[in-house]
Motif scaffolding. Structure first.
Motif, PDB file in Angstrom:
ATOM      1  N   SER A 355     -13.799  21.131  -6.957  1.00 37.79           N
ATOM      2  CA  SER A 355     -15.074  20.790  -7.600  1.00 37.79           C
ATOM      3  C   SER A 355     -14.870  20.195  -8.989  1.00 37.79           C
ATOM      4  O   SER A 355     -15.836  19.808  -9.649  1.00 37.79           O
ATOM      5  N   GLU A 356     -13.612  20.105  -9.418  1.00 33.10           N
ATOM      6  CA  GLU A 356     -13.309  19.621 -10.763  1.00 33.10           C
ATOM      7  C   GLU A 356     -12.729  18.211 -10.725  1.00 33.10           C
ATOM      8  O   GLU A 356     -12.069  17.812  -9.774  1.00 33.10           O
ATOM      9  N   THR A 357     -12.978  17.458 -11.798  1.00 30.91           N
ATOM     10  CA  THR A 357     -12.327  16.161 -11.986  1.00 30.91           C
ATOM     11  C   THR A 357     -10.912  16.396 -12.514  1.00 30.91           C
ATOM     12  O   THR A 357     -10.710  17.184 -13.437  1.00 30.91           O
ATOM     13  N   ALA A 358      -9.939  15.724 -11.901  1.00 35.50           N
ATOM     14  CA  ALA A 358      -8.547  15.966 -12.287  1.00 35.50           C
ATOM     15  C   ALA A 358      -8.271  15.537 -13.726  1.00 35.50           C
ATOM     16  O   ALA A 358      -7.608  16.254 -14.482  1.00 35.50           O
ATOM     17  N   ASN A 359      -8.770  14.369 -14.121  1.00 36.78           N
ATOM     18  CA  ASN A 359      -8.514  13.869 -15.470  1.00 36.78           C
ATOM     19  C   ASN A 359      -9.224  14.711 -16.523  1.00 36.78           C
ATOM     20  O   ASN A 359     -10.337  15.193 -16.312  1.00 36.78           O
ATOM     21  N   GLY A 360      -8.573  14.872 -17.668  1.00 31.91           N
ATOM     22  CA  GLY A 360      -9.200  15.571 -18.778  1.00 31.91           C
ATOM     23  C   GLY A 360      -8.319  16.673 -19.329  1.00 31.91           C
ATOM     24  O   GLY A 360      -7.181  16.880 -18.884  1.00 31.91           O
ATOM     25  N   ALA A 361      -8.853  17.370 -20.317  1.00 29.34           N
ATOM     26  CA  ALA A 361      -8.105  18.419 -21.014  1.00 29.34           C
ATOM     27  C   ALA A 361      -8.302  19.757 -20.306  1.00 29.34           C
ATOM     28  O   ALA A 361      -9.404  20.308 -20.272  1.00 29.34           O
ATOM     29  N   TRP A 362      -7.229  20.293 -19.753  1.00 24.35           N
ATOM     30  CA  TRP A 362      -7.220  21.603 -19.104  1.00 24.35           C
ATOM     31  C   TRP A 362      -6.614  22.610 -20.070  1.00 24.35           C
ATOM     32  O   TRP A 362      -5.597  22.327 -20.701  1.00 24.35           O
ATOM     33  N   ARG A 363      -7.245  23.767 -20.200  1.00 23.37           N
ATOM     34  CA  ARG A 363      -6.786  24.765 -21.168  1.00 23.37           C
ATOM     35  C   ARG A 363      -6.435  26.068 -20.474  1.00 23.37           C
ATOM     36  O   ARG A 363      -7.200  26.569 -19.652  1.00 23.37           O
ATOM     37  N   LEU A 364      -5.292  26.601 -20.813  1.00 20.65           N
ATOM     38  CA  LEU A 364      -4.924  27.949 -20.386  1.00 20.65           C
ATOM     39  C   LEU A 364      -5.288  28.898 -21.526  1.00 20.65           C
ATOM     40  O   LEU A 364      -4.872  28.696 -22.666  1.00 20.65           O
ATOM     41  N   SER A 365      -6.074  29.918 -21.216  1.00 23.72           N
ATOM     42  CA  SER A 365      -6.516  30.890 -22.219  1.00 23.72           C
ATOM     43  C   SER A 365      -5.882  32.238 -21.891  1.00 23.72           C
ATOM     44  O   SER A 365      -5.991  32.727 -20.774  1.00 23.72           O
ATOM     45  N   VAL A 366      -5.199  32.813 -22.876  1.00 24.52           N
ATOM     46  CA  VAL A 366      -4.478  34.076 -22.688  1.00 24.52           C
ATOM     47  C   VAL A 366      -4.957  35.068 -23.743  1.00 24.52           C
ATOM     48  O   VAL A 366      -5.053  34.734 -24.920  1.00 24.52           O
ATOM     49  N   LYS A 367      -5.247  36.290 -23.304  1.00 19.62           N
ATOM     50  CA  LYS A 367      -5.756  37.302 -24.229  1.00 19.62           C
ATOM     51  C   LYS A 367      -5.063  38.638 -24.010  1.00 19.62           C
ATOM     52  O   LYS A 367      -4.843  39.054 -22.868  1.00 19.62           O
ATOM     53  N   ASP A 368      -4.698  39.303 -25.119  1.00 22.95           N
ATOM     54  CA  ASP A 368      -4.197  40.674 -25.091  1.00 22.95           C
ATOM     55  C   ASP A 368      -5.401  41.592 -25.244  1.00 22.95           C
ATOM     56  O   ASP A 368      -6.070  41.592 -26.281  1.00 22.95           O
ATOM     57  N   ASN A 369      -5.700  42.385 -24.218  1.00 23.09           N
ATOM     58  CA  ASN A 369      -6.920  43.179 -24.187  1.00 23.09           C
ATOM     59  C   ASN A 369      -6.757  44.595 -24.714  1.00 23.09           C
ATOM     60  O   ASN A 369      -7.711  45.381 -24.665  1.00 23.09           O
ATOM     61  N   ALA A 370      -5.582  44.961 -25.191  1.00 20.95           N
ATOM     62  CA  ALA A 370      -5.353  46.317 -25.685  1.00 20.95           C
ATOM     63  C   ALA A 370      -4.434  46.265 -26.898  1.00 20.95           C
ATOM     64  O   ALA A 370      -3.732  45.281 -27.131  1.00 20.95           O
ATOM     65  N   SER A 371      -4.462  47.337 -27.680  1.00 19.86           N
ATOM     66  CA  SER A 371      -3.663  47.355 -28.903  1.00 19.86           C
ATOM     67  C   SER A 371      -2.334  48.085 -28.681  1.00 19.86           C
ATOM     68  O   SER A 371      -2.191  48.880 -27.756  1.00 19.86           O
ATOM     69  N   GLY A 372      -1.375  47.803 -29.534  1.00 19.24           N
ATOM     70  CA  GLY A 372      -0.106  48.518 -29.490  1.00 19.24           C
ATOM     71  C   GLY A 372       1.111  47.627 -29.357  1.00 19.24           C
ATOM     72  O   GLY A 372       2.219  48.041 -29.670  1.00 19.24           O
ATOM     73  N   ASP A 373       0.942  46.388 -28.882  1.00 24.00           N
ATOM     74  CA  ASP A 373       2.073  45.488 -28.742  1.00 24.00           C
ATOM     75  C   ASP A 373       1.551  44.063 -28.642  1.00 24.00           C
ATOM     76  O   ASP A 373       0.359  43.836 -28.498  1.00 24.00           O
ATOM     77  N   THR A 374       2.448  43.112 -28.716  1.00 29.23           N
ATOM     78  CA  THR A 374       2.041  41.716 -28.666  1.00 29.23           C
ATOM     79  C   THR A 374       3.106  40.896 -27.957  1.00 29.23           C
ATOM     80  O   THR A 374       4.151  41.415 -27.550  1.00 29.23           O
ATOM     81  N   GLY A 375       2.843  39.599 -27.797  1.00 22.11           N
ATOM     82  CA  GLY A 375       3.786  38.724 -27.118  1.00 22.11           C
ATOM     83  C   GLY A 375       3.428  37.283 -27.376  1.00 22.11           C
ATOM     84  O   GLY A 375       2.742  36.962 -28.350  1.00 22.11           O
ATOM     85  N   TYR A 376       3.872  36.379 -26.482  1.00 20.19           N
ATOM     86  CA  TYR A 376       3.552  34.976 -26.675  1.00 20.19           C
ATOM     87  C   TYR A 376       3.537  34.251 -25.326  1.00 20.19           C
ATOM     88  O   TYR A 376       4.208  34.652 -24.362  1.00 20.19           O
ATOM     89  N   LEU A 377       2.726  33.201 -25.265  1.00 18.32           N
ATOM     90  CA  LEU A 377       2.728  32.298 -24.146  1.00 18.32           C
ATOM     91  C   LEU A 377       3.898  31.358 -24.331  1.00 18.32           C
ATOM     92  O   LEU A 377       3.949  30.623 -25.326  1.00 18.32           O
ATOM     93  N   SER A 378       4.822  31.372 -23.383  1.00 19.19           N
ATOM     94  CA  SER A 378       6.034  30.555 -23.511  1.00 19.19           C
ATOM     95  C   SER A 378       5.826  29.155 -22.970  1.00 19.19           C
ATOM     96  O   SER A 378       6.094  28.171 -23.650  1.00 19.19           O
ATOM     97  N   THR A 379       5.360  29.063 -21.741  1.00 20.86           N
ATOM     98  CA  THR A 379       5.170  27.750 -21.126  1.00 20.86           C
ATOM     99  C   THR A 379       4.212  27.871 -19.952  1.00 20.86           C
ATOM    100  O   THR A 379       4.044  28.967 -19.389  1.00 20.86           O
TER     101      THR A 379
END
Length: 384
Positions: A355-379
């Motif tokens: 249902s989506e048009t292929a062209n355009g800006a696609w975004r990956l959204s990542v969220k840490d939902n709890a406290s106590g540690d962290t990390g990173y989106l690598s790729t």
């Protein structure tokens, strides 16, 4: 999943709704870990569907600016049924549904929580009328923006999942309030042009909270409602109001990089990779990474669209991952899960994006939902 703090925004006067103390992840029995792993592995074989509201974007504006920015539209009551907003639910499975979560959070004297989430020994203050109560039965949980009002001003166009999330919104302390039952009943489904708390000293607070909830959920106002909000806000301190927007705005990006992709191979598929590391804040706002697809003047693939995600995090059960299409519609690739105590995400998800048009800006959204540690989106890599 370790439950995150439920944040009350600035300038509300409302108490914070605090989660239980954070504990280290428990090591599950081997058979449970095996079953959990099979479920997680199997998830990648199925089409991903929208199952919950979008991750929030933070908006901070002076009160009068936020009121002025509320869009005006005619209300439509056609088709409304209270049962279309499923409540009360026990979202975290702790035995206390949304009603009791609010009662526990807003008690001025903490109650004892017994079997079946029975409450005793607590004390509550209803800010609408200034009354104090010791029996939970004397209190209703008010949807600050009533369910019917939400329907009239936009919720009629939502999914069932979005309406359930609105009706049980513990993510913002302004959305639900424990108040005297007959006062709540007298308010019914009226907006501020029709009803305001009897205690005039809380009118600014009420307008702040009403405006915040409408902004959070992308709801409109009618002309009389807008006029009343504007009039009251003019007499209030023009303090900054901060809202995590669920509907009506995309997620806040703290760091992004765009990678452009063109058709590759004989299949005509388009693939792009963004390998810029993005830090995921501990129990913070979602972060995004963007891939811009170009040269694919067609719809995205219905069965072969894939999203490879690599996140480095010591407790991946904390992490949720969403894919936003160029038109800002979204797909839940991974929800947070208390049963998943392993580290890191290294998975390929399949989504029906036809249902989506292929062209355009696609975004990956990542969220840490709890406290106590962290990390990173690598790729991450998107193939449409």
């Amino acid at each position: 999943m370790r439950r995150p703090l439920r944040h009350a925004a600035a300038a509300t006067g409302r108490p914070f709704r605090r989660a239980a103390a954070v504990t280290a992840p428990r090591r599950l029995p081997a058979v449970v870990r095996l079953l959990a792993g099979l479920v997680i592995a199997a998830a990648g074989l199925f089409t991903i569907v929208v199952a919950s509201p979008a991750q929030a974007a933070a908006v901070s504006q002076p009160l009068r600016t936020m009121v002025a920015n509320l869009p005006v539209a005619t209300e439509v009551r056609t088709g409304y049924d209270r049962d279309l907003f499923n409540h009360w639910i026990d979202a975290d499975g702790d035995g206390c549904n949304t009603r009791y979560e609010v009662l526990i959070a807003e008690a001025t004297t903490a109650p004892t929580v017994g079997s079946g989430c029975s409450l005793s020994g607590g004390r509550w203050s209803s800010y609408f009328d200034g009354a104090t109560w010791t029996d939970p039965a004397d209190l209703d949980i008010d949807h600050l923006v009533p369910l019917a009002e939400a329907w009239d001003s936009g919720a009629r166009n939502w999914t069932s999942s979005q309406r359930q999330s609105f009706a049980n919104d513990l993510g913002d302390a302004r959305a639900l309030a424990a108040v005297t039952d007959n006062v709540n009943q007298s308010k019914s489904d009226q907006d501020p042009a029709e009803w305001m708390p009897s205690v005039t000293g809380v009118h600014c607070r009420y307008v702040i909270e009403w405006t915040a909830v409408k902004t959070r959920w992308g709801l409109t106002v009618d002309s009389a409602e807008k006029s009343k909000l504007t009039s009251v806000a003019a007499g209030c301190t023009n303090s900054t109001v901060t809202v995590d927007v669920v509907i009506g705005a995309g997620p806040t990006a703290t760091a992004t990089r765009t990678a452009t992709a063109s058709p590759t191979g004989g299949s005509g598929t388009c693939t792009g990779t963004n390998g810029t590391d993005v830090t995921i804040p501990d129990a913070g706002s979602p972060v995004t990474s963007t891939i811009t697809i170009a040269g694919c003047s067609r719809s995205a693939a219905s069965s072969s669209s894939t999203i490879y995600v690599n996140v480095v995090h010591p407790f991946r059960g904390d992490v949720s991952v969403y894919l936003y299409a160029p038109d800002n519609s979204y797909y839940v690739l991974k929800a947070a899960s208390e049963s998943d105590g392993a580290a890191n995400i290294n998975a390929t998800y399949t989504a029906n994006l036809s249902s989506e048009t292929a062209n355009g800006a696609w975004r990956l959204s990542v969220k840490d939902n709890a406290s106590g540690d962290t990390g990173y989106l690598s790729t991450w890599t998107l193939t449409v």
